[in-house]
Scaffold this motif. Structure first.
Motif, PDB file in Angstrom:
ATOM      1  N   ASP A 146       0.527  -1.431   0.379  1.00 20.26           N
ATOM      2  CA  ASP A 146       0.315  -0.387  -0.136  1.00 20.26           C
ATOM      3  C   ASP A 146       0.735   1.397   0.319  1.00 20.26           C
ATOM      4  O   ASP A 146       0.475   2.073  -0.937  1.00 20.26           O
ATOM      5  N   ILE A 147       1.779   1.243   1.307  1.00 18.49           N
ATOM      6  CA  ILE A 147       2.684   2.232   1.189  1.00 18.49           C
ATOM      7  C   ILE A 147       3.350   2.429  -0.209  1.00 18.49           C
ATOM      8  O   ILE A 147       3.633   3.791  -0.901  1.00 18.49           O
ATOM      9  N   ALA A 148       3.637   1.778  -0.841  1.00 17.56           N
ATOM     10  CA  ALA A 148       4.460   1.958  -2.454  1.00 17.56           C
ATOM     11  C   ALA A 148       3.461   2.485  -3.741  1.00 17.56           C
ATOM     12  O   ALA A 148       4.271   2.948  -4.545  1.00 17.56           O
ATOM     13  N   ARG A 149       2.158   1.836  -3.603  1.00 19.92           N
ATOM     14  CA  ARG A 149       1.657   3.024  -4.393  1.00 19.92           C
ATOM     15  C   ARG A 149       1.458   3.923  -3.937  1.00 19.92           C
ATOM     16  O   ARG A 149       1.119   4.795  -5.008  1.00 19.92           O
ATOM     17  N   MET A 150       1.220   4.070  -2.604  1.00 22.15           N
ATOM     18  CA  MET A 150      -0.021   4.994  -2.765  1.00 22.15           C
ATOM     19  C   MET A 150       1.752   6.414  -2.391  1.00 22.15           C
ATOM     20  O   MET A 150       1.253   7.845  -3.760  1.00 22.15           O
ATOM     21  N   GLU A 151       2.767   5.690  -2.145  1.00 23.64           N
ATOM     22  CA  GLU A 151       3.892   6.878  -2.434  1.00 23.64           C
ATOM     23  C   GLU A 151       4.558   7.851  -3.967  1.00 23.64           C
ATOM     24  O   GLU A 151       5.137   8.181  -4.427  1.00 23.64           O
ATOM     25  N   SER A 152       4.653   6.455  -4.697  1.00 22.33           N
ATOM     26  CA  SER A 152       4.109   6.733  -6.025  1.00 22.33           C
ATOM     27  C   SER A 152       3.198   6.844  -6.422  1.00 22.33           C
ATOM     28  O   SER A 152       3.436   6.718  -8.383  1.00 22.33           O
ATOM     29  N   GLY A 153       2.116   7.334  -6.330  1.00 22.42           N
ATOM     30  CA  GLY A 153       0.992   7.798  -7.781  1.00 22.42           C
ATOM     31  C   GLY A 153       0.312   6.539  -7.830  1.00 22.42           C
ATOM     32  O   GLY A 153      -0.244   7.274  -9.354  1.00 22.42           O
ATOM     33  N   GLU A 154       0.066   5.563  -7.649  1.00 21.84           N
ATOM     34  CA  GLU A 154      -0.243   4.598  -8.363  1.00 21.84           C
ATOM     35  C   GLU A 154      -1.493   3.982  -7.477  1.00 21.84           C
ATOM     36  O   GLU A 154      -2.338   3.599  -8.455  1.00 21.84           O
ATOM     37  N   MET A 155      -1.968   4.379  -6.252  1.00 28.88           N
ATOM     38  CA  MET A 155      -2.693   4.464  -5.864  1.00 28.88           C
ATOM     39  C   MET A 155      -3.864   4.928  -6.550  1.00 28.88           C
ATOM     40  O   MET A 155      -3.938   6.182  -6.846  1.00 28.88           O
ATOM     41  N   LYS A 156      -5.519   3.765  -7.093  1.00 33.72           N
ATOM     42  CA  LYS A 156      -6.371   4.064  -7.373  1.00 33.72           C
ATOM     43  C   LYS A 156      -7.511   3.768  -6.496  1.00 33.72           C
ATOM     44  O   LYS A 156      -7.399   3.417  -5.787  1.00 33.72           O
ATOM     45  N   TYR A 157      -8.301   5.247  -6.596  1.00 34.92           N
ATOM     46  CA  TYR A 157     -10.024   4.632  -5.239  1.00 34.92           C
ATOM     47  C   TYR A 157     -10.360   5.034  -5.611  1.00 34.92           C
ATOM     48  O   TYR A 157     -10.765   5.169  -7.414  1.00 34.92           O
ATOM     49  N   ASP A 158     -11.355   3.559  -5.050  1.00 38.83           N
ATOM     50  CA  ASP A 158     -13.259   3.178  -6.023  1.00 38.83           C
ATOM     51  C   ASP A 158     -14.166   3.791  -5.272  1.00 38.83           C
ATOM     52  O   ASP A 158     -14.503   3.183  -4.110  1.00 38.83           O
ATOM     53  N   ILE A 159     -14.575   4.628  -6.294  1.00 32.69           N
ATOM     54  CA  ILE A 159     -15.147   5.730  -5.025  1.00 32.69           C
ATOM     55  C   ILE A 159     -16.831   5.403  -4.617  1.00 32.69           C
ATOM     56  O   ILE A 159     -16.591   5.125  -6.519  1.00 32.69           O
ATOM     57  N   SER A 160     -17.869   5.706  -4.179  1.00 30.13           N
ATOM     58  CA  SER A 160     -19.260   5.420  -3.969  1.00 30.13           C
ATOM     59  C   SER A 160     -20.010   5.654  -2.878  1.00 30.13           C
ATOM     60  O   SER A 160     -18.656   6.014  -1.636  1.00 30.13           O
ATOM     61  N   ASP A 161     -20.658   5.552  -3.055  1.00 31.27           N
ATOM     62  CA  ASP A 161     -21.644   5.948  -1.426  1.00 31.27           C
ATOM     63  C   ASP A 161     -21.780   5.243  -0.892  1.00 31.27           C
ATOM     64  O   ASP A 161     -21.838   3.575  -1.286  1.00 31.27           O
ATOM     65  N   VAL A 162     -21.403   4.802   0.719  1.00 29.12           N
ATOM     66  CA  VAL A 162     -21.348   4.417   1.381  1.00 29.12           C
ATOM     67  C   VAL A 162     -22.418   4.986   3.079  1.00 29.12           C
ATOM     68  O   VAL A 162     -21.380   6.284   2.885  1.00 29.12           O
ATOM     69  N   SER A 163     -21.828   4.605   3.924  1.00 31.36           N
ATOM     70  CA  SER A 163     -23.257   4.637   5.518  1.00 31.36           C
ATOM     71  C   SER A 163     -22.108   4.973   6.046  1.00 31.36           C
ATOM     72  O   SER A 163     -21.694   3.748   6.702  1.00 31.36           O
ATOM     73  N   ALA A 164     -22.220   6.196   7.059  1.00 26.91           N
ATOM     74  CA  ALA A 164     -21.146   6.267   8.259  1.00 26.91           C
ATOM     75  C   ALA A 164     -21.156   5.378   9.287  1.00 26.91           C
ATOM     76  O   ALA A 164     -20.146   4.948   9.577  1.00 26.91           O
ATOM     77  N   ASN A 165     -22.489   5.322   9.723  1.00 28.88           N
ATOM     78  CA  ASN A 165     -23.091   4.050  10.098  1.00 28.88           C
ATOM     79  C   ASN A 165     -22.198   2.289  10.009  1.00 28.88           C
ATOM     80  O   ASN A 165     -21.689   1.893  11.104  1.00 28.88           O
ATOM     81  N   PHE A 166     -22.207   2.052   8.602  1.00 25.68           N
ATOM     82  CA  PHE A 166     -21.696   0.584   8.450  1.00 25.68           C
ATOM     83  C   PHE A 166     -20.496   0.922   8.393  1.00 25.68           C
ATOM     84  O   PHE A 166     -19.600  -0.122   9.223  1.00 25.68           O
ATOM     85  N   LEU A 167     -19.391   2.182   8.343  1.00 24.29           N
ATOM     86  CA  LEU A 167     -17.837   2.144   8.652  1.00 24.29           C
ATOM     87  C   LEU A 167     -17.602   1.442   9.670  1.00 24.29           C
ATOM     88  O   LEU A 167     -16.540   1.235   9.895  1.00 24.29           O
ATOM     89  N   CYS A 168     -18.709   2.771  10.411  1.00 20.53           N
ATOM     90  CA  CYS A 168     -18.013   2.238  12.054  1.00 20.53           C
ATOM     91  C   CYS A 168     -18.133   0.985  12.440  1.00 20.53           C
ATOM     92  O   CYS A 168     -17.621   0.087  13.248  1.00 20.53           O
ATOM     93  N   ASN A 169     -19.089  -0.097  12.337  1.00 25.71           N
ATOM     94  CA  ASN A 169     -19.469  -0.882  12.842  1.00 25.71           C
ATOM     95  C   ASN A 169     -18.769  -2.247  12.057  1.00 25.71           C
ATOM     96  O   ASN A 169     -18.709  -2.771  13.114  1.00 25.71           O
ATOM     97  N   SER A 170     -18.582  -1.738  11.089  1.00 20.57           N
ATOM     98  CA  SER A 170     -17.382  -2.690  10.048  1.00 20.57           C
ATOM     99  C   SER A 170     -16.592  -2.653  10.690  1.00 20.57           C
ATOM    100  O   SER A 170     -15.689  -3.836  11.099  1.00 20.57           O
ATOM    101  N   ALA A 171     -15.610  -1.469  10.645  1.00 22.61           N
ATOM    102  CA  ALA A 171     -14.776  -1.409  11.211  1.00 22.61           C
ATOM    103  C   ALA A 171     -14.731  -2.068  12.944  1.00 22.61           C
ATOM    104  O   ALA A 171     -12.707  -2.894  13.534  1.00 22.61           O
ATOM    105  N   TYR A 172     -14.973  -1.766  14.216  1.00 29.00           N
ATOM    106  CA  TYR A 172     -15.456  -2.617  14.823  1.00 29.00           C
ATOM    107  C   TYR A 172     -15.666  -3.981  14.943  1.00 29.00           C
ATOM    108  O   TYR A 172     -14.677  -4.693  15.672  1.00 29.00           O
ATOM    109  N   GLU A 173     -16.270  -4.352  14.115  1.00 31.30           N
ATOM    110  CA  GLU A 173     -16.722  -6.019  13.956  1.00 31.30           C
ATOM    111  C   GLU A 173     -14.789  -6.517  13.981  1.00 31.30           C
ATOM    112  O   GLU A 173     -14.742  -7.438  14.261  1.00 31.30           O
ATOM    113  N   ASN A 174     -14.256  -6.220  12.883  1.00 31.11           N
ATOM    114  CA  ASN A 174     -12.797  -6.345  12.755  1.00 31.11           C
ATOM    115  C   ASN A 174     -12.278  -6.196  13.661  1.00 31.11           C
ATOM    116  O   ASN A 174     -11.453  -6.889  13.850  1.00 31.11           O
ATOM    117  N   VAL A 175     -12.224  -5.524  14.715  1.00 33.84           N
ATOM    118  CA  VAL A 175     -11.116  -5.234  16.278  1.00 33.84           C
ATOM    119  C   VAL A 175     -11.401  -5.961  16.997  1.00 33.84           C
ATOM    120  O   VAL A 175     -10.725  -6.215  17.935  1.00 33.84           O
TER     121      VAL A 175
END
Length: 324
Positions: A146-175
């Motif tokens: 990830d660092i190699a791609r980001m610092e070389s500018g090769e990282m591509k971002y996949d943009i879409s609509d997302v729920s903030a509640n969903f992101l928080c809960n998903s991160a919570y479940e992972n950790v």
């Protein structure tokens, strides 16, 4: 008499002629002197002009020399820093790779050598340890890529609509299984959800890194993940074109906190404030790179021995700067 008179007149005429010649010679001398002065002035002017050109050339050369010296010094410092970073990277990678790899190899050998002599409970524990350490290796390799791609500018971002509640809960479940005994992790969904336009995977990656970091250094109390929507005009984004409103995610813990003099260091690459804690010092640096890629901002507020709050702000509507 007449002869004497003639002689006197002749002498007077000769004297006048001589005086006229002297006067003419004097005028010629003045003309020569004037011409000489003009020539001397011209010569001095040329010399002065040449000296001015030489001075300008010397000044420019001196400035270029100083600039070149500064560039060489800067290049030397950067090279030394790069070499230092490389050494740190190799040392960190050596330790961080060996530890889980040795666990994978060791527990695999135990299972293979024990055969039927091992109980189902022990076999399950060994398999869990293999899986856990294998996941650590995958995370480590993923961070480096990830660092190699980001610092070389090769990282591509996949943009879409997302729920903030969903992101928080998903991160919570992972950790949530990483919290230490006696520590409570809190994730309370908002009644009014916020749906925004960004890269869900990368935002969740930041939240997971924040929560994972909090789990490492929180031994009692709580860890809370939350978010809020604000106008953001006072946040001084590096990208001045960012428009309000923005969403700010926060992970607040009651852990050991960060000394004031070290707060600016936490997001640097390979920076580990606790050298004995597991990790390579890449996670928070990746958060910084993701925030930059999503035109956002990260920062931390901390009181030593009382806890920390890691913040991550992104615009509600991501705009791709590469699209004209």
């Amino acid at each position: 008499d007449a002869a004497t008179k003639y002689t006197e007149l002749q002498i007077l005429y000769d004297v006048n002629s001589l005086q006229q010649k002297v006067k003419d010679l004097d005028n010629q001398k003045k003309l020569v002197d004037a011409k000489f002065e003009r020539r001397r002035g011209e010569i001095f002017g040329i010399i002065a002009f040449l000296l001015l050109l030489f001075s300008i050339y010397a000044f420019i050369s001196l400035r270029k020399g100083r600039k070149l010296t500064k560039q060489l010094v800067k290049a030397k410092v950067e090279a030394e820093n790069a070499n230092k970073m490389k050494t740190m990277f190799l040392q960190n990678m050596s330790h961080e790779i060996r530890t889980p790899l040795n666990a994978v190899v060791g527990f695999s050998q135990l299972i293979a050598e024990s055969g039927n002599d091992i109980s189902k409970q022990e076999s399950l524990e060994y398999k869990n340890m293999i899986e856990k350490n294998g996941q650590l290796l995958l995370t480590l390799v993923g961070d480096v890529l990830d660092i190699a791609r980001m610092e070389s500018g090769e990282m591509k971002y996949d943009i879409s609509d997302v729920s903030a509640n969903f992101l928080c809960n998903s991160a919570y479940e992972n950790v949530k299984n990483n919290v230490k005994p006696g520590v409570k992790m809190v994730c309370t969904p908002h009644e009014t959800d916020c749906v925004f336009h960004t890269d869900p995977q990368r935002v969740e990656q930041v939240l997971i890194n924040y929560l994972t970091n909090a789990c490492k250094f929180t031994y009692k109390g709580s860890i809370t993940i939350d978010y809020s929507v604000v106008d953001g005009t006072s946040l001084n984004f590096e990208d001045k074109s960012i428009k309000s409103p923005i969403i700010i995610f926060s992970v607040t813990d009651t852990g050991i906190g960060i000394p004031k003099e070290k707060i600016k260091m936490v997001f640097k690459r390979f920076e580990k404030l606790n050298q004995f804690a597991q990790g390579t010092g890449l996670g928070l640096h990746i958060c910084k790179l993701i925030a930059k890629g999503l035109h956002g901002k990260i920062w931390v507020e901390s009181v030593y021995h009382k806890g920390s709050r890691f913040m991550f702000a992104v615009p509600l509507d991501y705009v791709d700067k590469n699209i004209v």
